[in-house]
Scaffold this motif. Structure first.
Motif, PDB file in Angstrom:
ATOM      1  N   LYS A   1     -23.339  41.144  95.290  1.00  7.29           N
ATOM      2  CA  LYS A   1     -22.369  42.156  94.830  1.00  7.29           C
ATOM      3  C   LYS A   1     -22.629  42.886  93.189  1.00  7.29           C
ATOM      4  N   ASN A   2     -23.179  43.665  92.413  1.00  5.85           N
ATOM      5  CA  ASN A   2     -23.210  43.267  90.926  1.00  5.85           C
ATOM      6  C   ASN A   2     -21.696  44.617  89.958  1.00  5.85           C
ATOM      7  N   ALA A   3     -22.008  43.913  89.006  1.00  5.91           N
ATOM      8  CA  ALA A   3     -20.900  45.658  88.247  1.00  5.91           C
ATOM      9  C   ALA A   3     -21.590  46.505  88.418  1.00  5.91           C
ATOM     10  N   LYS A   4     -22.178  47.312  89.079  1.00  4.76           N
ATOM     11  CA  LYS A   4     -22.572  48.843  89.790  1.00  4.76           C
ATOM     12  C   LYS A   4     -22.205  49.154  91.303  1.00  4.76           C
ATOM     13  N   ASN A   5     -21.067  48.300  91.357  1.00  5.30           N
ATOM     14  CA  ASN A   5     -21.588  48.251  93.075  1.00  5.30           C
ATOM     15  C   ASN A   5     -21.905  48.466  94.363  1.00  5.30           C
ATOM     16  N   GLU A   6     -23.585  47.716  93.664  1.00  7.36           N
ATOM     17  CA  GLU A   6     -24.559  47.749  94.607  1.00  7.36           C
ATOM     18  C   GLU A   6     -24.419  46.154  95.102  1.00  7.36           C
ATOM     19  N   TYR A   7     -25.104  46.150  96.234  1.00  9.07           N
ATOM     20  CA  TYR A   7     -25.100  45.404  97.179  1.00  9.07           C
ATOM     21  C   TYR A   7     -26.854  44.985  97.477  1.00  9.07           C
ATOM     22  N   LYS A   8     -27.059  43.744  97.257  1.00  5.31           N
ATOM     23  CA  LYS A   8     -28.360  42.501  97.881  1.00  5.31           C
ATOM     24  C   LYS A   8     -27.637  42.216  98.964  1.00  5.31           C
TER      25      LYS A   8
ATOM     26  N   GLU B   1     -27.457  41.250  87.694  1.00  7.83           N
ATOM     27  CA  GLU B   1     -26.625  39.352  87.825  1.00  7.83           C
ATOM     28  C   GLU B   1     -25.839  40.017  89.266  1.00  7.83           C
ATOM     29  N   TYR B   2     -26.014  39.184  90.584  1.00  5.40           N
ATOM     30  CA  TYR B   2     -25.098  39.184  91.523  1.00  5.40           C
ATOM     31  C   TYR B   2     -24.762  38.212  92.427  1.00  5.40           C
ATOM     32  N   THR B   3     -23.397  38.333  92.551  1.00  8.61           N
ATOM     33  CA  THR B   3     -21.724  37.810  92.691  1.00  8.61           C
ATOM     34  C   THR B   3     -22.162  37.393  94.541  1.00  8.61           C
ATOM     35  N   GLU B   4     -21.947  36.482  94.898  1.00 10.93           N
ATOM     36  CA  GLU B   4     -21.506  36.079  95.958  1.00 10.93           C
ATOM     37  C   GLU B   4     -20.372  36.777  96.514  1.00 10.93           C
ATOM     38  N   VAL B   5     -19.925  38.035  98.060  1.00  7.20           N
ATOM     39  CA  VAL B   5     -18.844  38.493  98.332  1.00  7.20           C
ATOM     40  C   VAL B   5     -19.050  37.846  99.772  1.00  7.20           C
ATOM     41  N   ALA B   6     -17.758  37.566 100.346  1.00  6.11           N
ATOM     42  CA  ALA B   6     -18.087  37.406 101.630  1.00  6.11           C
ATOM     43  C   ALA B   6     -18.596  38.872 102.859  1.00  6.11           C
TER      44      ALA B   6
END
Length: 98
Positions: free
Chosen positions: A68-75, A37-42
């Protein structure tokens, strides 16, 4: 003689029916896609190392959206003109193949 020919025809006919491929055999393949699950970040929340990697690896592109997801990975969704791309990186800026 007639009985012998008739018996042979019945036996051969019976064997050919069993050799036929049964109709209605359906094979189903179920697939499960596991996605973090990725959540949108600025765009400002994206680390400098990640931005640097994007600028070096994909010149002349613009960062459209970052997740960004819980594993500090960025999409990251980037665009170059009308073409859009999605890349994945870790917090250090290393590109992850998915």
């Amino acid at each position: 003689m007639k009985k012998l020919i008739l018996s042979a025809a019945i036996i051969l006919g019976g064997l050919s029916v069993q050799a036929a491929i049964p109709e209605g055999t359906i094979s189903a393949i179920n697939s499960v896609i596991i996605q973090d699950e990725y959540t949108e970040v600025a765009s400002d929340a994206v680390p400098a190392a990640v931005k640097s990697t994007v600028e070096k690896s994909f010149p002349n592109t613009k960062l459209e959206k970052a997740y960004k997801n819980a594993k500090n990975e960025y999409k990251l969704e980037i665009s170059s003109g009308e073409k859009k791309y999605t890349i994945f990186t870790d917090a250090s800026g290393n590109i992850i193949k998915k």
